[in-house]
Design a protein around this motif. Structure first.
Motif, PDB file in Angstrom:
ATOM      1  N   ASP A 207       2.248  10.597  13.633  1.00 43.18           N
ATOM      2  CA  ASP A 207       1.357  10.421  13.029  1.00 43.18           C
ATOM      3  C   ASP A 207       0.020   9.327  13.869  1.00 43.18           C
ATOM      4  O   ASP A 207      -1.229   9.624  13.560  1.00 43.18           O
ATOM      5  N   ASP A 208       0.315   8.151  14.394  1.00 46.87           N
ATOM      6  CA  ASP A 208      -0.279   7.744  14.501  1.00 46.87           C
ATOM      7  C   ASP A 208      -1.242   7.959  16.793  1.00 46.87           C
ATOM      8  O   ASP A 208      -0.647   7.939  17.314  1.00 46.87           O
TER       9      ASP A 208
ATOM     10  N   LEU B 249     -15.472   0.078  -4.872  1.00 49.43           N
ATOM     11  CA  LEU B 249     -14.499   1.285  -3.879  1.00 49.43           C
ATOM     12  C   LEU B 249     -14.354   2.473  -4.614  1.00 49.43           C
ATOM     13  O   LEU B 249     -14.813   2.831  -5.568  1.00 49.43           O
TER      14      LEU B 249
ATOM     15  N   LYS C 210      -3.826  -6.229   6.340  1.00 52.73           N
ATOM     16  CA  LYS C 210      -4.067  -7.578   7.266  1.00 52.73           C
ATOM     17  C   LYS C 210      -4.343  -7.718   8.487  1.00 52.73           C
ATOM     18  O   LYS C 210      -4.490  -8.786   9.279  1.00 52.73           O
TER      19      LYS C 210
ATOM     20  N   VAL D 152      -3.303  -0.875   8.397  1.00 49.74           N
ATOM     21  CA  VAL D 152      -2.919  -2.251   7.610  1.00 49.74           C
ATOM     22  C   VAL D 152      -3.951  -3.164   7.126  1.00 49.74           C
ATOM     23  O   VAL D 152      -4.274  -3.711   8.536  1.00 49.74           O
TER      24      VAL D 152
ATOM     25  N   LYS E   5       5.173  11.235   7.312  1.00 51.01           N
ATOM     26  CA  LYS E   5       4.349   9.734   7.685  1.00 51.01           C
ATOM     27  C   LYS E   5       4.817   8.218   7.156  1.00 51.01           C
ATOM     28  O   LYS E   5       5.384   8.122   6.000  1.00 51.01           O
TER      29      LYS E   5
ATOM     30  N   ALA F  86      10.204   5.371  15.117  1.00 50.22           N
ATOM     31  CA  ALA F  86       9.087   6.662  15.440  1.00 50.22           C
ATOM     32  C   ALA F  86      10.079   7.206  16.216  1.00 50.22           C
ATOM     33  O   ALA F  86       9.906   9.319  14.686  1.00 50.22           O
TER      34      ALA F  86
ATOM     35  N   THR G  44       1.441  -5.891  15.257  1.00 50.99           N
ATOM     36  CA  THR G  44       2.085  -5.213  16.532  1.00 50.99           C
ATOM     37  C   THR G  44       0.961  -4.771  17.559  1.00 50.99           C
ATOM     38  O   THR G  44       0.626  -5.191  18.855  1.00 50.99           O
TER      39      THR G  44
ATOM     40  N   VAL H 150      -3.849   6.695  -0.830  1.00 53.25           N
ATOM     41  CA  VAL H 150      -3.827   5.559  -0.630  1.00 53.25           C
ATOM     42  C   VAL H 150      -5.997   5.220  -0.712  1.00 53.25           C
ATOM     43  O   VAL H 150      -6.263   6.039  -0.167  1.00 53.25           O
ATOM     44  N   LEU H 151      -6.287   4.604  -1.577  1.00 55.26           N
ATOM     45  CA  LEU H 151      -7.606   3.859  -1.777  1.00 55.26           C
ATOM     46  C   LEU H 151      -8.254   3.960  -0.448  1.00 55.26           C
ATOM     47  O   LEU H 151      -7.834   2.084  -0.221  1.00 55.26           O
TER      48      LEU H 151
ATOM     49  N   GLY I 261      -6.484   8.803   8.910  1.00 58.88           N
ATOM     50  CA  GLY I 261      -5.403   8.704   8.108  1.00 58.88           C
ATOM     51  C   GLY I 261      -5.167  10.307   6.903  1.00 58.88           C
ATOM     52  O   GLY I 261      -6.160   9.912   5.908  1.00 58.88           O
ATOM     53  N   ASN I 262      -4.457  10.931   6.848  1.00 59.63           N
ATOM     54  CA  ASN I 262      -4.246  12.044   5.851  1.00 59.63           C
ATOM     55  C   ASN I 262      -4.333  11.039   4.586  1.00 59.63           C
ATOM     56  O   ASN I 262      -4.597  11.345   3.986  1.00 59.63           O
ATOM     57  N   GLU I 263      -3.693   9.867   4.479  1.00 56.07           N
ATOM     58  CA  GLU I 263      -3.123   9.754   3.058  1.00 56.07           C
ATOM     59  C   GLU I 263      -4.503   9.500   2.225  1.00 56.07           C
ATOM     60  O   GLU I 263      -4.293   8.890   1.062  1.00 56.07           O
TER      61      GLU I 263
ATOM     62  N   SER J 163     -14.319  -0.163   2.006  1.00 56.20           N
ATOM     63  CA  SER J 163     -14.633  -1.223   0.970  1.00 56.20           C
ATOM     64  C   SER J 163     -14.921  -2.256   1.465  1.00 56.20           C
ATOM     65  O   SER J 163     -16.078  -3.257   1.730  1.00 56.20           O
TER      66      SER J 163
ATOM     67  N   PRO K 203       3.465   3.184  16.586  1.00 59.88           N
ATOM     68  CA  PRO K 203       4.229   3.303  17.360  1.00 59.88           C
ATOM     69  C   PRO K 203       4.793   4.692  16.712  1.00 59.88           C
ATOM     70  O   PRO K 203       5.203   5.884  17.800  1.00 59.88           O
ATOM     71  N   THR K 204       4.438   5.672  15.563  1.00 54.44           N
ATOM     72  CA  THR K 204       4.633   6.501  14.934  1.00 54.44           C
ATOM     73  C   THR K 204       4.153   7.671  15.632  1.00 54.44           C
ATOM     74  O   THR K 204       2.873   8.329  15.656  1.00 54.44           O
TER      75      THR K 204
ATOM     76  N   TYR L  41       5.853  17.537   6.850  1.00 52.75           N
ATOM     77  CA  TYR L  41       5.261  16.332   7.815  1.00 52.75           C
ATOM     78  C   TYR L  41       5.464  14.955   6.860  1.00 52.75           C
ATOM     79  O   TYR L  41       5.277  14.437   5.473  1.00 52.75           O
TER      80      TYR L  41
ATOM     81  N   THR M 145      -9.216   0.818   0.616  1.00 51.25           N
ATOM     82  CA  THR M 145      -9.652  -0.431   0.457  1.00 51.25           C
ATOM     83  C   THR M 145     -10.868  -0.968   2.355  1.00 51.25           C
ATOM     84  O   THR M 145     -11.477  -1.846   1.512  1.00 51.25           O
TER      85      THR M 145
END
Lengths: 272, 272
Positions: free
Chosen positions: B77-78, A20, B164, B162, A219, A203, B143, B19-20, B11-13, B25, B74-75, A217, B22
């Protein structure tokens, strides 16, 4: 405009999902907290041509900094410096400073029983063979030195892939440069959590709050399902030392929390 | 030559280390095990121009497949579909199939007490607004539909961020395509662990074994320190169904294990 950075992670193990990429994440968090904007992360294979392409492309985008991780060790698959030399069209040559660093490490290791003597074998000299015109950075906890150079205004630092070595060289030799470039900038973030309101309902509320708070910002990160919503709302901003980021962020948080509650959502402050 | 793939994570995160990654990976491991070569992973921000640049650059490298993750929700940032539309110079338009998928989801969710009714608000229609000439992929657990298209011979699939949801769409709609492209190729890997031998001493031994076993790739991963060595040796190969990868790999493993023991190293088979 603040300073920006790109991160290049070199290693097949990252591409095949064996390891990872915690290095990119650690560096991303650290540099962000210094007020530096992380523009892109690229992972490429242990292939000289591919490394050279990625380095050239990254240099062409002209970020203020590039950090590479991985591929500085003694083995066949450690090819980062060959790739960088190719990208810069420079020769690889034994760097006297790096040679001394590596040699001193092995002199130290040779005191450990059952380990090989301290002669500088080809594999060890490899770690001291850098693209010409680059500078070796001491590795406080491992063997392979980091490498520093500046190319057409872009500062490039090559770090090892082993996390604790990468972190040690970064903190000792790179953080001071980043702090200087960042100047008075910083990063501030806070999260709240909302239940019982779907992301699609959130949203337009987020749109209102972002419109009213142009430096913040927001998110949303769904942690549940759209049909059983549990959503993290992450507020962040880059700020100057003259500002009060907590106050600016809290204004946006209050406004969004109010809107969510008016829409029958439930707010949890800083819970996971 | 087998099939190859690039992964683009939006994604900024991910850039700020919140956020790692994953997803990259997980996808890297899955596609590698299908015998497909992962060429590059790129992480970029939630910025339409930046997404468009990354997509264009990735398309220009002509991998057989591109998978993107993130930015389909839906937001505000998408922005992935806006970025892709810009890269392709295509309009965004409501996709009838995607509209039906999203509408049916909200009809279902509306049965849950305390949730909003099922009308198709702007934020919900956004998830059904795709670049023209693309196909919606059903999302079995969430969704936002996935998006599929082919551009100048490159198959591109956009998946949600997301995990899953990304995994469910990938397994239902993408794996069959990858299997077909991979044909008879597969991936085989095995690790052994060596103590008491420095990586710099291992390096020339690995060179010998890779020379004698041209289809096997060997990569060393130091898990200890150079002065107190504990090293994972990872053996891997892409193989065709006509070959016996276990036998080919085991020959290389035995040879390296013998060389290591002759150099006073200690071998542990498959221990962590």
């Amino acid at each position: 405009m603040g300073a920006d950075i790109e991160i290049v992670c070199i290693g097949n193990e990252l591409l095949i999902g064996k390891v990872l990429n915690t290095n990119a994440s650690w560096l991303g968090k650290y540099t962000t907290n210094l007020g530096i904007s992380v523009k892109r992360v690229t992972i490429c294979s242990d292939d000289i041509q591919e490394i050279a392409s990625v380095i050239r492309e990254t240099l062409n985008r002209k970020p203020q900094f590039i950090i590479t991780t991985g591929g500085l060790g003694p083995t066949y698959d450690d090819k980062s410096l060959q790739g960088i030399a190719k990208a810069l069209d420079r020769k690889l040559q034994i760097n006297a400073e790096a040679f001394k660093m590596v040699q001193e490490k092995y002199a130290e290791y040779s005191k450990t029983p059952n380990l090989e003597a301290c002669e500088m074998s080809a594999a060890r000299v490899k770690m001291a063979t850098l693209p010409e015109g680059t500078t070796a950075l001491p590795n406080p906890v491992g063997t392979a030195p980091g490498v520093y150079f500046s190319f057409e205004g872009v500062v490039v630092v090559a770090l090892p892939g082993v996390p604790k070595e990468m972190e040690a060289i970064f903190e000792a030799s790179v953080v001071p440069l980043l702090r200087q470039a960042s100047g008075e900038m910083g990063f501030y973030e806070e999260s709240i959590y909302a239940d019982n309101i779907m992301e699609s309902v959130l949203a337009p509320l987020i749109d209102i709050v972002m419109h009213d708070n142009p430096f913040v910002y927001i998110k949303s990160h769904p942690r549940g399902r759209e049909s059983k919503p549990h959503i993290e709302l992450h507020f962040s901003m880059l700020w100057k030392s003259s500002e009060n980021p907590k106050q600016i962020l809290n204004k946006a948080i209050s406004q969004l929390a109010d809107l969510i509650e008016k829409n029958r959502g439930k707010i949890f402050q800083k819970t996971k």
